[in-house]
Design an enzyme around this catalytic site. Structure first.
Site, PDB file in Angstrom:
ATOM      1  N   VAL A  84      -1.925 -12.783 -11.859  1.00 53.56           N
ATOM      2  CA  VAL A  84      -3.353 -12.490 -11.760  1.00 53.56           C
ATOM      3  C   VAL A  84      -4.048 -12.713 -13.095  1.00 53.56           C
ATOM      4  O   VAL A  84      -5.060 -13.412 -13.191  1.00 53.56           O
ATOM      5  CB  VAL A  84      -3.558 -11.038 -11.257  1.00 53.56           C
ATOM      6  CG1 VAL A  84      -5.001 -10.605 -11.397  1.00 53.56           C
ATOM      7  CG2 VAL A  84      -3.123 -10.930  -9.805  1.00 53.56           C
ATOM      8  N   GLY A 104       6.477 -10.422   2.668  1.00 60.66           N
ATOM      9  CA  GLY A 104       7.064  -9.903   1.427  1.00 60.66           C
ATOM     10  C   GLY A 104       6.150 -10.199   0.258  1.00 60.66           C
ATOM     11  O   GLY A 104       4.938 -10.266   0.410  1.00 60.66           O
ATOM     12  N   ASN A 122      -5.554  -6.398   2.143  1.00 55.68           N
ATOM     13  CA  ASN A 122      -4.118  -6.727   2.177  1.00 55.68           C
ATOM     14  C   ASN A 122      -3.426  -6.037   3.358  1.00 55.68           C
ATOM     15  O   ASN A 122      -2.571  -6.623   4.023  1.00 55.68           O
ATOM     16  CB  ASN A 122      -3.440  -6.309   0.867  1.00 55.68           C
ATOM     17  CG  ASN A 122      -3.544  -7.398  -0.193  1.00 55.68           C
ATOM     18  OD1 ASN A 122      -4.130  -8.449   0.049  1.00 55.68           O
ATOM     19  ND2 ASN A 122      -2.977  -7.164  -1.362  1.00 55.68           N
ATOM     20  N   THR A 150      -4.454  -4.011  -9.259  1.00 55.99           N
ATOM     21  CA  THR A 150      -4.671  -3.283  -8.000  1.00 55.99           C
ATOM     22  C   THR A 150      -4.327  -1.805  -8.224  1.00 55.99           C
ATOM     23  O   THR A 150      -3.179  -1.467  -8.493  1.00 55.99           O
ATOM     24  CB  THR A 150      -3.778  -3.886  -6.900  1.00 55.99           C
ATOM     25  OG1 THR A 150      -4.131  -5.258  -6.762  1.00 55.99           O
ATOM     26  CG2 THR A 150      -3.964  -3.173  -5.576  1.00 55.99           C
ATOM     27  N   CYS A 155       2.759  -8.067  -3.362  1.00 60.45           N
ATOM     28  CA  CYS A 155       1.527  -7.336  -3.021  1.00 60.45           C
ATOM     29  C   CYS A 155       1.588  -6.576  -1.695  1.00 60.45           C
ATOM     30  O   CYS A 155       1.412  -5.357  -1.680  1.00 60.45           O
ATOM     31  CB  CYS A 155       0.352  -8.305  -2.991  1.00 60.45           C
ATOM     32  SG  CYS A 155       0.220  -9.261  -4.501  1.00 60.45           S
ATOM     33  N   LEU A 187      -1.390 -16.582  11.266  1.00 61.77           N
ATOM     34  CA  LEU A 187      -0.825 -16.475  12.613  1.00 61.77           C
ATOM     35  C   LEU A 187       0.550 -17.128  12.660  1.00 61.77           C
ATOM     36  O   LEU A 187       1.038 -17.441  13.731  1.00 61.77           O
ATOM     37  CB  LEU A 187      -1.752 -17.157  13.630  1.00 61.77           C
ATOM     38  CG  LEU A 187      -2.991 -16.399  14.092  1.00 61.77           C
ATOM     39  CD1 LEU A 187      -3.742 -17.194  15.148  1.00 61.77           C
ATOM     40  CD2 LEU A 187      -2.644 -15.018  14.645  1.00 61.77           C
ATOM     41  N   LYS A 212       7.614 -16.979  -0.096  1.00 64.71           N
ATOM     42  CA  LYS A 212       6.829 -17.941   0.706  1.00 64.71           C
ATOM     43  C   LYS A 212       6.871 -19.260  -0.051  1.00 64.71           C
ATOM     44  O   LYS A 212       7.404 -19.315  -1.177  1.00 64.71           O
ATOM     45  CB  LYS A 212       5.389 -17.459   0.900  1.00 64.71           C
ATOM     46  CG  LYS A 212       4.607 -17.347  -0.406  1.00 64.71           C
ATOM     47  CD  LYS A 212       3.148 -17.060  -0.122  1.00 64.71           C
ATOM     48  CE  LYS A 212       2.322 -17.158  -1.402  1.00 64.71           C
ATOM     49  NZ  LYS A 212       0.904 -17.008  -1.165  1.00 64.71           N
ATOM     50  N   LYS A 271      -9.870  -3.919  -1.521  1.00 69.59           N
ATOM     51  CA  LYS A 271      -8.624  -4.610  -1.880  1.00 69.59           C
ATOM     52  C   LYS A 271      -7.454  -4.138  -0.992  1.00 69.59           C
ATOM     53  O   LYS A 271      -6.747  -4.940  -0.378  1.00 69.59           O
ATOM     54  CB  LYS A 271      -8.315  -4.340  -3.357  1.00 69.59           C
ATOM     55  CG  LYS A 271      -6.967  -4.800  -3.835  1.00 69.59           C
ATOM     56  CD  LYS A 271      -6.892  -6.299  -3.927  1.00 69.59           C
ATOM     57  CE  LYS A 271      -5.478  -6.768  -4.155  1.00 69.59           C
ATOM     58  NZ  LYS A 271      -5.369  -8.197  -4.275  1.00 69.59           N
TER      59      LYS A 271
END
Ligand code: UGA
Length: 426
Positions: free
Chosen positions: A12, A254, A205, A123, A257, A247, A318, A201
């Protein structure tokens, strides 16, 4: 042009630092990790994030961004707008550990002659920014909450093309100064109170996580009913109230965050005596997801995994990131190892943590050599181009392929592997 200081140069912080520099501001980045700063001074990003390296090089060469390990640099900057982007990990009691944030704020205060605005971009759970403002009241500081909505893998694109810019504060002047930093960006601006900004925030999420848990449950249902999840989600996506993004069923959500933020929001609610069964259910549903992958592969391999070689393609949580934090692939790999399997993995950019018992392969072909099962755990684009014929030649006879992301071209794979499974399909 304003002088911007970013404290904490993880995903970030560094993306914001480079993003603000490319918006025309002069930026100084501070981090207490000496190696990270030395890398950045050498112009190197120490993690994989597309576009970040090229933009960093450009802005460093233009002289618009500098890095320092020491807060001393602050004494030379007049009225800086300081963004706190330090981590907020979970403490052993399950709550948020604010020690990095507090220590960063104290260092900033100690070294600044004339602090402009102090902005919390990390966050933090609802109520934290107001609490910090009250804790440092004697300094007459008004804090601003400016949560970040960028995703790993598309961090620079998301920073420069955000869906919205949220600025929470009780001080209109401070909000205005922060908003002006983003004046080069055409995005809706949400001006609100501190608690609202923090809640936007967490609720964003969490809503995405709830959506994904439901998507994964529908995918499991399809696997039993014979419905095809791709058709189902396509059909659903045409309703603009549902939308087409988020979708894609998978092995569970995972990363750094969603798991942490959903737990923190659930904790906050529980402490306030508010029931959030939908959120709790989504967390619970997701926690079972990697077990479902492990047991499906176990039953396909006859119930006993001892000594069986399983190839895993993709370890990152990912695609387009090297991040292994809370990665479903790592959970599944560990579960398979615990059951006595030999796990050999390949990922285009992630690397194995020290002392991992997973065997490392330099390519998909090497990972599959002698394997009895192949699990695709991350949706890297390059996996879509793999040749089932080539891989089948190095795998054992009658081996199993389980694509938990639906990234392989099912029709081609089905003709080569008689036991081919894809998420959301029978
Ligand atoms: C997430 C949010 O999307 C960002 O908006 C937010 O700023 C960020 O957290 C944060 O709080 O810093 P990120 O964790 O980088 O971003 O990753 P996502 O792209 O949201 O993916 C989260 C998880 O959901 C991954 O495990 C991913 O594989 C999974 N996912 C996502 C699916 O399984 N299916 C999908 O269709 C989309």
């Amino acid at each position: 042009m304003s002088e911007v200081v970013i404290v904490g140069l993880g995903y970030v912080g560094l993306s914001a630092a480079v993003g603000f520099a490319s918006l025309g501001h002069k930026v100084v980045g501070i981090d207490i990790d000496e190696n990270r700063i030395l890398d950045l001074i050498d112009g190197e990003v120490s993690f994989f994030e597309p576009e970040l390296q090229a933009l960093l090089t450009k802005e460093s060469e233009a002289g618009s961004i500098q890095f320092s390990r020491s807060y001393d640099v602050l004494s030379k900057i007049h009225n800086p707008i300081v963004f706190i982007c330090t981590p907020t990990p979970e403490a052993s009691n399950g709550r948020q550990d604010l020690s990095y944030i507090r220590s960063a704020i104290e260092s900033v205060i100690q070294h600044s002659q004339n602090l402009g605005v102090l902005v919390i971009k990390s966050t933090v759970s609802v109520g934290t920014t107001a609490q910090l403002e009250s804790d440092y009241k004697q300094l007459g500081l008004s804090l601003v909450s400016n949560p970040e909505f960028l995703s790993e893998g598309t961090a620079m694109h998301d920073f420069l093309n955000p869906s919205r810019i949220v600025v929470g504060s009780t001080d209109q002047n401070a909000s205005k100064l922060v908003l002006e930093l983003y004046s080069g960006i055409d995005a809706p601006k949400v001006l609100c109170g501190l608690e609202s900004a923090e809640t936007i925030k967490y609720a964003s999420n969490s809503m995405l996580a709830v959506k994904l848990s439901f998507v994964n449950e529908i995918a499991s249902l399809c696997e039993s009913t014979g419905a095809n999840a791709s058709d189902v989600f396509f059909g659903m996506s045409l309703d603009s109230r549902i939308g087409e993004r988020f979708l894609n069923p998978g092995p569970g959500w995972g990363g750094s965050c969603f798991p942490k933020d959903t737990r923190e929001l659930a904790n906050t609610a529980r402490q306030l005596g508010i029931q959030m069964p939908t959120l709790e259910g989504a967390i619970e549903s997701n926690s079972r997801r990697s077990e479902q992958v492990t047991s499906r592969i176990q039953s396909l391999l006859g119930g006993n995994l001892f000594g069986k070689t399983i190839a895993i393609l993709g370890l990152a949580f990912k695609a387009n990131t090297s991040d292994l934090r809370d990665s479903p692939a790592m959970k599944v790999a560990d579960a398979l190892l615990a059951k006595g399997a030999v796990v050999r993995a390949y990922d285009p950019v992630a690397s194995l943590p020290d002392h991992s018992k997973i065997q490392w392969a330099q390519s998909a072909l090497e990972a599959c050599d002698g394997a009895e099962a192949l699990l695709v755990m991350t949706e890297w684009e390059e996996f879509a181009d793999l040749s089932p014929t080539e891989l089948s030649r190095v795998m054992l006879d009658d081996s199993v392929v389980y694509d938990t992301r639906g990234v392989l071209r099912a029709r081609e794979w089905e003709t080569v592997f008689h036991r081919f499974l894809s998420v959301g399909k029978k």
